[in-house]
Write an enzyme that holds these catalytic residues in place. Sequence first.
Site, PDB file in Angstrom:
ATOM      1  CG  ASP A  16       5.108  13.022   3.550  1.00 54.34           C
ATOM      2  OD1 ASP A  16       5.445  12.836   4.738  1.00 54.34           O
ATOM      3  OD2 ASP A  16       5.718  13.784   2.783  1.00 54.34           O
ATOM      4  CB  CYS A  70      30.051  25.690  24.589  1.00 59.02           C
ATOM      5  SG  CYS A  70      29.791  26.185  22.884  1.00 59.02           S
ATOM      6  CB  CYS A 129      32.957  22.415  21.224  1.00 57.90           C
ATOM      7  SG  CYS A 129      32.900  23.469  22.683  1.00 57.90           S
ATOM      8  CB  CYS A 183      34.338  26.106  20.246  1.00 57.17           C
ATOM      9  SG  CYS A 183      32.569  26.457  20.235  1.00 57.17           S
ATOM     10  CE  LYS A 188      10.271   6.977   4.445  1.00 62.59           C
ATOM     11  NZ  LYS A 188      11.394   7.651   4.984  1.00 62.59           N
ATOM     12  CB  CYS A 214      32.773  28.521  24.118  1.00 59.02           C
ATOM     13  SG  CYS A 214      33.470  26.887  23.843  1.00 59.02           S
ATOM     14  CE1 TYR A 274      -7.731   8.732   1.411  1.00 50.30           C
ATOM     15  CE2 TYR A 274      -6.900  10.770   2.384  1.00 50.30           C
ATOM     16  CZ  TYR A 274      -7.618  10.110   1.402  1.00 50.30           C
ATOM     17  OH  TYR A 274      -8.217  10.830   0.410  1.00 50.30           O
ATOM     18  CD  GLU A 288      -1.164  -0.648   3.642  1.00 49.13           C
ATOM     19  OE1 GLU A 288      -1.469   0.207   4.453  1.00 49.13           O
ATOM     20  OE2 GLU A 288      -1.591  -1.815   3.686  1.00 49.13           O
ATOM     21  CE  LYS A 304       6.722   5.389   5.835  1.00 50.51           C
ATOM     22  NZ  LYS A 304       6.621   6.768   6.259  1.00 50.51           N
TER      23      LYS A 304
HETATM   24  S1  IVH Z   1       1.953   0.550   8.943  1.00 49.19           S
HETATM   25  C1  IVH Z   1       3.732  -1.077  13.037  1.00 49.19           C
HETATM   26  N1  IVH Z   1       1.113   1.655   6.749  1.00 49.19           N
HETATM   27  O1  IVH Z   1       4.696   5.492   8.614  1.00 49.19           O
HETATM   28  C2  IVH Z   1       3.849   0.094  12.155  1.00 49.19           C
HETATM   29  N2  IVH Z   1       2.350   3.007   8.267  1.00 49.19           N
HETATM   30  O2  IVH Z   1       7.376   4.657   9.901  1.00 49.19           O
HETATM   31  C3  IVH Z   1       2.700   0.096  11.274  1.00 49.19           C
HETATM   32  N3  IVH Z   1       2.598   5.321   7.549  1.00 49.19           N
HETATM   33  O3  IVH Z   1       4.145   7.120  11.342  1.00 49.19           O
HETATM   34  C4  IVH Z   1       2.732   1.187  10.337  1.00 49.19           C
HETATM   35  N4  IVH Z   1       1.485   5.146   5.659  1.00 49.19           N
HETATM   36  O4  IVH Z   1       1.868   6.329  10.451  1.00 49.19           O
HETATM   37  C5  IVH Z   1       1.796   1.838   7.879  1.00 49.19           C
HETATM   38  N5  IVH Z   1       0.285   2.490   4.765  1.00 49.19           N
HETATM   39  C6  IVH Z   1       0.952   2.686   5.892  1.00 49.19           C
HETATM   40  C7  IVH Z   1       1.486   3.931   6.251  1.00 49.19           C
HETATM   41  C8  IVH Z   1       2.192   4.045   7.436  1.00 49.19           C
HETATM   42  C9  IVH Z   1       2.154   5.965   6.459  1.00 49.19           C
HETATM   43  C10 IVH Z   1       3.373   5.921   8.646  1.00 49.19           C
HETATM   44  C11 IVH Z   1       2.938   5.547  10.029  1.00 49.19           C
HETATM   45  C12 IVH Z   1       4.138   5.813  10.875  1.00 49.19           C
HETATM   46  C13 IVH Z   1       5.249   5.684   9.890  1.00 49.19           C
HETATM   47  C14 IVH Z   1       6.069   4.475  10.266  1.00 49.19           C
END
Ligand code: IVH
Length: 670
Positions: free
Chosen positions: A118, A430, A424, A406, A312, A409, A224, A114, A116
């Site tokens: 942001d 400092c 430092c 530094c 990523k 300081c 979502y 799925e 990820k």
């Molecule tokens: S699963 C046990 N699915 O990514 C962890 N996380 O690095 C389960 N995130 O802040 C996370 N989209 O909120 C999962 N499709 C997705 C996601 C997702 C974004 C975020 C999550 C967390 C970060 C984890």
Amino acid sequence: MNIEQAKLRIQELKKKINKHNHAYYIENSPTITDAEFDLIYKELLDIEKKFPLLVEESSPTQRVGGKANNSFSQVVHEKPMLSLSNAFDLKDLEAFDKRIRDELGVKEVEYAVEPKFDGLAVTLHYINSIFSLGATRGDGNTGEDVTHNIKTIKSLPIRLTHGICAKKIEVRGEVIMHKDDFNKLNSEQKSLGLKVFANPRNAAAGSLRQLDSAVAANRPLRFYAYSIDSEEIIKSQEEGLNILRQLKIPTSGLSRTVVGVKQLIDYFQYIEGIRETLPYDIDGVVYKVNSLNHQDELGFVSKAPRWAIAHKFAAEQAETEILDITVQVGRTGSITPVARLKPVFVSGVTVTNATLHNEDEMRRKDILIGDYVRIRRAGDVVPEVINAIHNKRPENARKYMMPTSCPVCRSKLIKELGEAVLRCNAGMDCKAQKKQSLMHFCSRKAMDIDGLGEKIIDQLIEVNLINTFSDIYKIKKDQLTGLERFAEKSAENLIKSIEKSKKTTLGKFIYSLGIRNIGEATSADIAKHFGSIDNIIEQDEDSLQQVDDIGPTVAKSIGKYFSNERNKKQIISLVEQGIVWDEIESLDRHANSKLNGLTFVLTGTLKSLKREEAKSLIQNCGGKVVGSVSKKTSYLVAGEEAGSKLNNAIALNVQVISEDEFINLTKDTE
Ligand code: IVH
């Protein structure tokens, strides 16, 4: 209209409003005009005004109104909110898939894949189908109650009327802002002379952290979901997402199930191809083992599940010129060369500085002042210089010489054996380190002192009111009122928030000390393991390494910090100023010490204990749980359908025991 008629009409109007909200926010196909919608909404408002007793928490009119007093309350997550490990290339993915196949002892694994999102991770609780709590991730164990703002998200049902019915449903996902909503919000903000946000993620974060839900309600937030937890038996991630859709909770709609590394890559490329056309920002994709049973068996390491990985997208890059190089003194004294750049726009923000990491790195990349360089910026990570474009080097490009003392300081800089970073070592003597340590101490995830930001800290250091952490707690109101920027009210507010910060958690307190290499999560782990500050101070490096995920570097940092008398005095002084936290039932004070020094691996399905319970039991008896079998493993606890771990244990001559035998081991014999 009598009360009975009002009741009926309210139900009808609520249904209509929820239906139209769904059509508008989820299906993107409204069936009525905004004006028509406003009329229905106003009718409901009017009736509720006349019959206040009929106003239910689940009414669409109640989305705005909840207000956190002057701060957010804390929410302890029943199950921690974890992060994800990252994969960057084919090699990482192959290793991930192989490890999972080996551990499960299967030839191929089905993955739910799925996008990820942001945005910002939040968890939502529905109790008896009514939305009752929304909380941020925080440090993974404790987040902030943002229920009042989550309620304003119109694409999210306040009452679940379809799908499964359970006493408690916990939904996890991300709060984000759609790209077009973000652009519209920013132009409105601009025309009103208000703050413009750098990108949708920052806008969503700023909006979610509003104390007043009326402000959040005017910000186009969305939610979502990516996971669901309830007492209903859910067999797979795929099934979970289907249930979420039945509940009318928004999901990406882009998830698939696939098998094998090739299909993972195909999915990554597919999503990368449509990334720009999506209404929201994503920063990669997530691959999860589809079977929840298998997820359970694989468990967690550190703060991340072993059954999932984030792949990523490559960080966005841009080309610009280095105008100058200067050094920056970090909170722990590290001296970092920083390139001052001709401003360049990348991943939604204008970048003017980028790190060169350290001198060795700068020389290795042969980077000079005046060079044209490529820089990269990913998410919230500090932008960095990737390389110089040497064939564009101007004649007057010149080498930057690292300072020997530094810049703040003037102490002599030192490079410790085996380290690349110049340092430092003046600590709080400092000014740069003092300021940053104080900023860290007051920051939200540390002591959370509202109103003590960079400018005020600068000012208070300048007038010599604060030099150490405990000085903060000695400030008197009339010492502030005489200062610039402070009126009676603002001085009073600051004193109040300083006072309020005195009640904290042991984990936050440790984190706020700013010990090198100790982040939020490690601080929480140490607190949980040892239970009290006295107990932590007493530990040597070996016993510190008994804490899950603490290796030699971290143990050394902690040991060094507490062996410094000045640091110990600082802690005593803070406690004397009234800083308190709740006692923790530490794992170190074992229920018994039956399993002291023993290492366990769990496999298969256990019949009487949940995996997490078995893990806690081992830890409470002084033992350690690890993910895979090695020669050092003391016992493999094998449940039903044990996989390849069982074969490994037999091959390595590791003792295999049943669940009952394991439970007996933890009990005191008469
Ligand atoms: S699963 C046990 N699915 O990514 C962890 N996380 O690095 C389960 N995130 O802040 C996370 N989209 O909120 C999962 N499709 C997705 C996601 C997702 C974004 C975020 C999550 C967390 C970060 C984890």
